[in-house]
Scaffold this motif. Structure first.
Motif, PDB file in Angstrom:
ATOM      1  N   GLY A 291       0.821  -1.213   0.000  1.00 51.91           N
ATOM      2  CA  GLY A 291       0.000   0.000   0.000  1.00 51.91           C
ATOM      3  C   GLY A 291       0.849   1.255   0.000  1.00 51.91           C
ATOM      4  N   LEU A 292       1.920   1.219   0.780  1.00 53.47           N
ATOM      5  CA  LEU A 292       2.846   2.351   0.875  1.00 53.47           C
ATOM      6  C   LEU A 292       3.490   2.625  -0.488  1.00 53.47           C
ATOM      7  CD1 LEU A 292       4.152   4.269   3.041  1.00 53.47           C
ATOM      8  CD2 LEU A 292       5.996   2.588   3.190  1.00 53.47           C
ATOM      9  N   LEU A 293       3.937   1.552  -1.145  1.00 51.97           N
ATOM     10  CA  LEU A 293       4.585   1.701  -2.452  1.00 51.97           C
ATOM     11  C   LEU A 293       3.598   2.180  -3.504  1.00 51.97           C
ATOM     12  CD1 LEU A 293       7.019  -1.371  -2.634  1.00 51.97           C
ATOM     13  CD2 LEU A 293       7.461   0.940  -1.826  1.00 51.97           C
ATOM     14  N   ALA A 294       2.365   1.697  -3.429  1.00 52.24           N
ATOM     15  CA  ALA A 294       1.331   2.115  -4.376  1.00 52.24           C
ATOM     16  C   ALA A 294       1.019   3.601  -4.203  1.00 52.24           C
ATOM     17  CB  ALA A 294       0.070   1.277  -4.199  1.00 52.24           C
ATOM     18  N   ASP A 295       0.891   4.028  -2.955  1.00 52.27           N
ATOM     19  CA  ASP A 295       0.623   5.442  -2.671  1.00 52.27           C
ATOM     20  C   ASP A 295       1.785   6.317  -3.139  1.00 52.27           C
ATOM     21  OD1 ASP A 295      -1.756   4.708  -1.525  1.00 52.27           O
ATOM     22  OD2 ASP A 295      -1.076   4.931   0.561  1.00 52.27           O
ATOM     23  N   PHE A 296       2.996   5.828  -2.896  1.00 55.89           N
ATOM     24  CA  PHE A 296       4.196   6.574  -3.297  1.00 55.89           C
ATOM     25  C   PHE A 296       4.258   6.713  -4.821  1.00 55.89           C
ATOM     26  CE2 PHE A 296       8.891   6.730  -4.104  1.00 55.89           C
ATOM     27  CZ  PHE A 296       9.168   7.902  -3.413  1.00 55.89           C
ATOM     28  N   ALA A 297       3.980   5.621  -5.522  1.00 52.93           N
ATOM     29  CA  ALA A 297       3.993   5.638  -6.990  1.00 52.93           C
ATOM     30  C   ALA A 297       2.957   6.625  -7.526  1.00 52.93           C
ATOM     31  CB  ALA A 297       3.730   4.237  -7.532  1.00 52.93           C
ATOM     32  N   LEU A 298       1.784   6.623  -6.917  1.00 51.06           N
ATOM     33  CA  LEU A 298       0.711   7.521  -7.339  1.00 51.06           C
ATOM     34  C   LEU A 298       1.099   8.980  -7.124  1.00 51.06           C
ATOM     35  CD1 LEU A 298      -2.178   7.046  -8.469  1.00 51.06           C
ATOM     36  CD2 LEU A 298      -3.019   7.369  -6.135  1.00 51.06           C
ATOM     37  N   ALA A 299       1.723   9.249  -5.991  1.00 47.69           N
ATOM     38  CA  ALA A 299       2.083  10.626  -5.642  1.00 47.69           C
ATOM     39  C   ALA A 299       3.290  11.141  -6.410  1.00 47.69           C
ATOM     40  CB  ALA A 299       2.342  10.724  -4.144  1.00 47.69           C
ATOM     41  N   THR A 300       4.220  10.244  -6.760  1.00 45.18           N
ATOM     42  CA  THR A 300       5.508  10.692  -7.311  1.00 45.18           C
ATOM     43  C   THR A 300       5.789  10.233  -8.739  1.00 45.18           C
ATOM     44  OG1 THR A 300       6.675   8.728  -6.503  1.00 45.18           O
ATOM     45  CG2 THR A 300       6.536  10.609  -4.996  1.00 45.18           C
ATOM     46  N   GLY A 301       5.107   9.174  -9.170  1.00 47.57           N
ATOM     47  CA  GLY A 301       5.426   8.582 -10.474  1.00 47.57           C
ATOM     48  C   GLY A 301       6.625   7.651 -10.408  1.00 47.57           C
ATOM     49  N   ILE A 302       7.151   7.413  -9.199  1.00 47.80           N
ATOM     50  CA  ILE A 302       8.298   6.512  -9.028  1.00 47.80           C
ATOM     51  C   ILE A 302       7.762   5.109  -8.743  1.00 47.80           C
ATOM     52  CG2 ILE A 302      10.301   5.956  -7.582  1.00 47.80           C
ATOM     53  CD1 ILE A 302      10.645   8.994  -7.134  1.00 47.80           C
TER      54      ILE A 302
END
Length: 240
Positions: free
Chosen positions: A6-17
């Motif tokens: 979930g953390l990685l998914a949220d991070f990807a959504l917020a940053t594109g990383i």
């Protein structure tokens, strides 16, 4: 691990990383090695797996929002400790040529083990102080980018990093909310050492919202031969 996903998914959504599956697996291996070694030698005060992901891994990757790092760039991580951020940047961007600098031998032993066990190529390390390295041929003014995280105040940090960067190269300092005040105190030091403040990236860590500041300084002029001063001096008597 659901929380991590979930953390990685949220991070990807917020940053594109987006981290690929094999990168996540390598980072998991790194975290396990860090947790195991940390029981013998203190490398980090952060020991819970999700917090290591958040406060070390994802925090390190914020640099890719702050600036474009060219393919194959030579990156020096000054005072790398447990390989943060340099080793983590290498896992995300295998094309980078990463050089880890650490003055504590027990931490070098950990880095040696991690690099071997993760099978990383194009990453090397050196047991040295930044002040010594910055005066040596082959290292002085030879890197495209210097990074430093949780190491020293800004006016000390620039004396560690700017001598190592080539003309036209950059340094990035990872800072928290106090970064702006530190930068103000370091303005003259930056100029003396050949640098110019390029930009300040501001954002927040995922999951907790802690404020983060990434300060980019570009190297415009050669660093005078006087710098860096002898080991210990940049910290004891920072340039003001």
């Amino acid at each position: 691990m659901h929380d991590r996903d979930g953390l990685l998914a949220d991070f990807a959504l917020a940053t594109g990383i987006n981290l690929q599956r094999e990168q996540v697996a390598r980072l998991e291996d790194y975290i396990r090695l860090l947790q195991g070694y940390n029981q013998k030698v203190k490398l980090t005060a952060i020991t819970a797996e999700e917090e290591i992901w958040r406060k070390h891994v994802l925090d390190s990757l914020l640099i890719f929002l702050a600036l474009e790092i060219p393919a194959g760039a030579r990156v020096v991580d000054v005072g790398t400790g447990a390989g943060i951020p340099g080793l983590l940047l290498k896992i995300y961007r295998p094309d980078l040529q990463v050089f880890l600098v650490e003055s504590q031998h027990k931490k070098i032993t950990f880095l040696e083990e991690v690099i071997a066990k993760l099978g990383l190529r194009g990453i090397t390390y050196r047991w040295s102080r930044a002040e010594e390295l910055g005066r040596q041929a082959g290292y002085r003014e030879s890197f495209d980018l210097a990074v430093a995280r949780a190491l020293a105040g800004m006016n000390t940090l620039v004396e560690y990093c700017l001598p190592l960067i080539r003309l036209g190269g950059s340094m990035v300092a990872y800072k928290g909310p106090g970064g702006a005040a530190e930068l103000k105190n370091a303005t003259r030091a930056i100029s003396i050492l050949g640098g110019r403040i390029e930009k300040i990236w501001r954002g927040r860590l995922p999951g907790g919202g802690e404020e983060r500041m990434l300060i980019t300084i570009i190297k415009e002029n050669p660093t005078p031969a006087l710098y860096p001063r002898r080991p210990g001096m940049p910290a004891k008597r920072p340039l003001t």
